[in-house]
Motif scaffolding. Structure first.
Motif, mmCIF file in Angstrom:
data_model
loop_
_atom_site.group_PDB
_atom_site.id
_atom_site.type_symbol
_atom_site.label_atom_id
_atom_site.label_comp_id
_atom_site.label_asym_id
_atom_site.label_seq_id
_atom_site.Cartn_x
_atom_site.Cartn_y
_atom_site.Cartn_z
ATOM 1 N N THR A 1 0.864 -1.287 -0.165
ATOM 2 C CA THR A 1 -0.197 0.134 -0.035
ATOM 3 C C THR A 1 0.936 1.168 -0.015
ATOM 4 O O THR A 1 2.066 1.119 0.410
ATOM 5 C CB THR A 1 -0.898 0.149 1.084
ATOM 6 N N TYR B 1 0.011 10.434 7.376
ATOM 7 C CA TYR B 1 -1.421 10.186 6.894
ATOM 8 C C TYR B 1 -1.340 8.934 6.131
ATOM 9 O O TYR B 1 -2.035 7.865 6.461
ATOM 10 C CB TYR B 1 -2.022 11.065 5.990
ATOM 11 N N SER C 1 -3.644 5.844 7.299
ATOM 12 C CA SER C 1 -4.772 5.344 6.652
ATOM 13 C C SER C 1 -4.648 4.111 6.089
ATOM 14 O O SER C 1 -5.502 3.215 5.912
ATOM 15 C CB SER C 1 -5.048 6.518 5.688
ATOM 16 N N VAL C 2 -3.405 3.758 5.263
ATOM 17 C CA VAL C 2 -3.209 2.529 4.600
ATOM 18 C C VAL C 2 -2.069 1.730 5.220
ATOM 19 O O VAL C 2 -1.670 0.798 4.536
ATOM 20 C CB VAL C 2 -3.135 2.778 3.003
ATOM 21 N N LEU D 1 -9.113 8.400 9.595
ATOM 22 C CA LEU D 1 -9.040 8.272 8.215
ATOM 23 C C LEU D 1 -8.708 6.789 7.654
ATOM 24 O O LEU D 1 -8.229 6.751 6.445
ATOM 25 C CB LEU D 1 -8.156 9.328 7.571
ATOM 26 N N GLN D 2 -8.372 6.009 8.689
ATOM 27 C CA GLN D 2 -7.899 4.551 8.068
ATOM 28 C C GLN D 2 -9.048 3.913 7.226
ATOM 29 O O GLN D 2 -10.376 4.215 7.546
ATOM 30 C CB GLN D 2 -7.814 3.805 9.486
ATOM 31 N N VAL D 3 -8.645 3.376 6.441
ATOM 32 C CA VAL D 3 -9.757 2.937 5.130
ATOM 33 C C VAL D 3 -10.174 1.225 5.672
ATOM 34 O O VAL D 3 -11.233 1.111 4.787
ATOM 35 C CB VAL D 3 -9.142 2.829 3.748
ATOM 36 N N TRP D 4 -9.610 0.630 6.589
ATOM 37 C CA TRP D 4 -10.090 -0.720 6.673
ATOM 38 C C TRP D 4 -11.242 -0.906 7.516
ATOM 39 O O TRP D 4 -11.399 -0.444 8.744
ATOM 40 C CB TRP D 4 -9.177 -1.444 7.300
ATOM 41 N N PRO D 5 -12.518 -1.302 7.162
ATOM 42 C CA PRO D 5 -13.779 -1.274 7.721
ATOM 43 C C PRO D 5 -14.041 -2.686 8.341
ATOM 44 O O PRO D 5 -15.287 -3.082 8.968
ATOM 45 C CB PRO D 5 -14.801 -0.989 6.642
#
Length: 298
Positions: A81, A99, A103-104, A211-215
């Motif tokens: 990533t 960031y 985030s990733v 802002l982390q993208v993993w749900p």
């Protein structure tokens, strides 16, 4: 064992993982734990400690977060990533690298920040905040190098072999970056109460966690539009972790840390990911019970 702990134990067992958990009400100190003081491998969760150290150094005037860093296309820490997946030279600020790291879970961004901050500063930060069981001993490149070395000539293919897994230094909390669930909720509580730095820096840290993208882990336990989840995951072979804060519209805010290890060596185990959200929801529901009873007049 309380009823809540029994429900958490059952959730972990049903997902075929060993789990460790701590959750607390940030404002009242009420807590729920399931082996909360057991040493655990942090993996990328330790990037949160680095983020706090970065902001503390900036607050002390060591550097500006807008400082630019060059990222050459060669010699980059492995990662799938962020900068690790990019092919060309890049130039980013420290705060933008932070960031990407949060985030990733960009490993290259994390190691660039570690070059600027230093492992010693990360460990001073956690010690000053009272995280007595938390220690960073590797950069993220060094951590990945131990896996490569321990896996042997077969490389990543060997990581499906349970015998290989047992010899990975990276999975032993005595020999790698480590913490406990209770230490991690203490850190999160300090961040949310602005005890880990200035209010401005605290707000910046909270923004990045949001802002982390993993749900698919912690956030999966709270599928509500009006509930906000901010967190940081961590993953290594057989390990799936996440720490974060769950905020409700009535003002309730809860720090949660869940660490798991699976016997199954498969890289994709949806149940093992989902149980992080399930266990966190069980714990937070227990912490919210008194608030819910007061609102209902019970």
């Amino acid at each position: 064992m309380t009823r809540t702990q029994d429900h958490i134990r059952t959730a972990f067992a049903d997902a075929a993982v060993t789990g460790w958990l701590h959750a607390c009400d940030i404002d009242t100190g009420a807590e729920v734990g399931f082996h909360p003081d057991h040493p655990v491998v942090t993996a990328s969760v330790h990037k949160l400690c680095l983020l706090v150290a970065l902001h503390q150094c900036a607050a002390q005037g060591d550097f500006e977060l807008t400082e630019q860093i060059e990222v050459p296309p060669t010699g980059r820490t492995f990662g799938l990533t962020g900068l690790g997946a990019m092919l060309d030279p890049a130039r980013v600020s420290l705060r933008d690298a932070a960031y990407l790291m949060m985030s990733v879970s960009d490993n290259i961004a994390a190691d660039l920040l570690l070059e600027r901050v230093g492992l010693d500063a990360v460990n001073r930060t956690t010690t000053q905040l009272g995280l007595s069981h938390t220690l960073a001993i590797h950069t993220f490149q060094q951590l990945l190098d131990t896996i490569k070395k321990d896996a042997g000539p077969s490389g990543t293919r060997a990581l499906t072999d349970p015998h290989t897994i047992t010899r990975l230094t990276a999975l032993d909390p005595a020999r790698t970056n480590r913490s406990t669930p209770r230490d991690m909720t203490r850190l999160l509580s300090c961040i949310w109460r602005d005890e880990a730095g200035t209010p401005d820096h605290g707000a910046a840290i909270r923004r990045l966690l949001g802002l982390q993208v993993w749900p698919h882990r912690l956030a999966s336990g709270f599928p509500f539009d009006d509930v906000h989840v901010a967190g940081k995951t961590g993953s290594l072979p057989t390990l799936r972790n996440e720490v974060g804060v769950v905020e409700y519209p009535d003002g309730g805010r809860y720090a949660v840390a869940v660490f798991t290890r699976a016997a199954n060596t498969a890289a994709t185990l949806p149940a093992a990911d989902a149980v992080i959200g399930t266990a966190a929801r069980i714990a937070v529901d227990a912490l919210r019970a008194p608030r819910t009873r007061r609102r209902s007049g019970a």
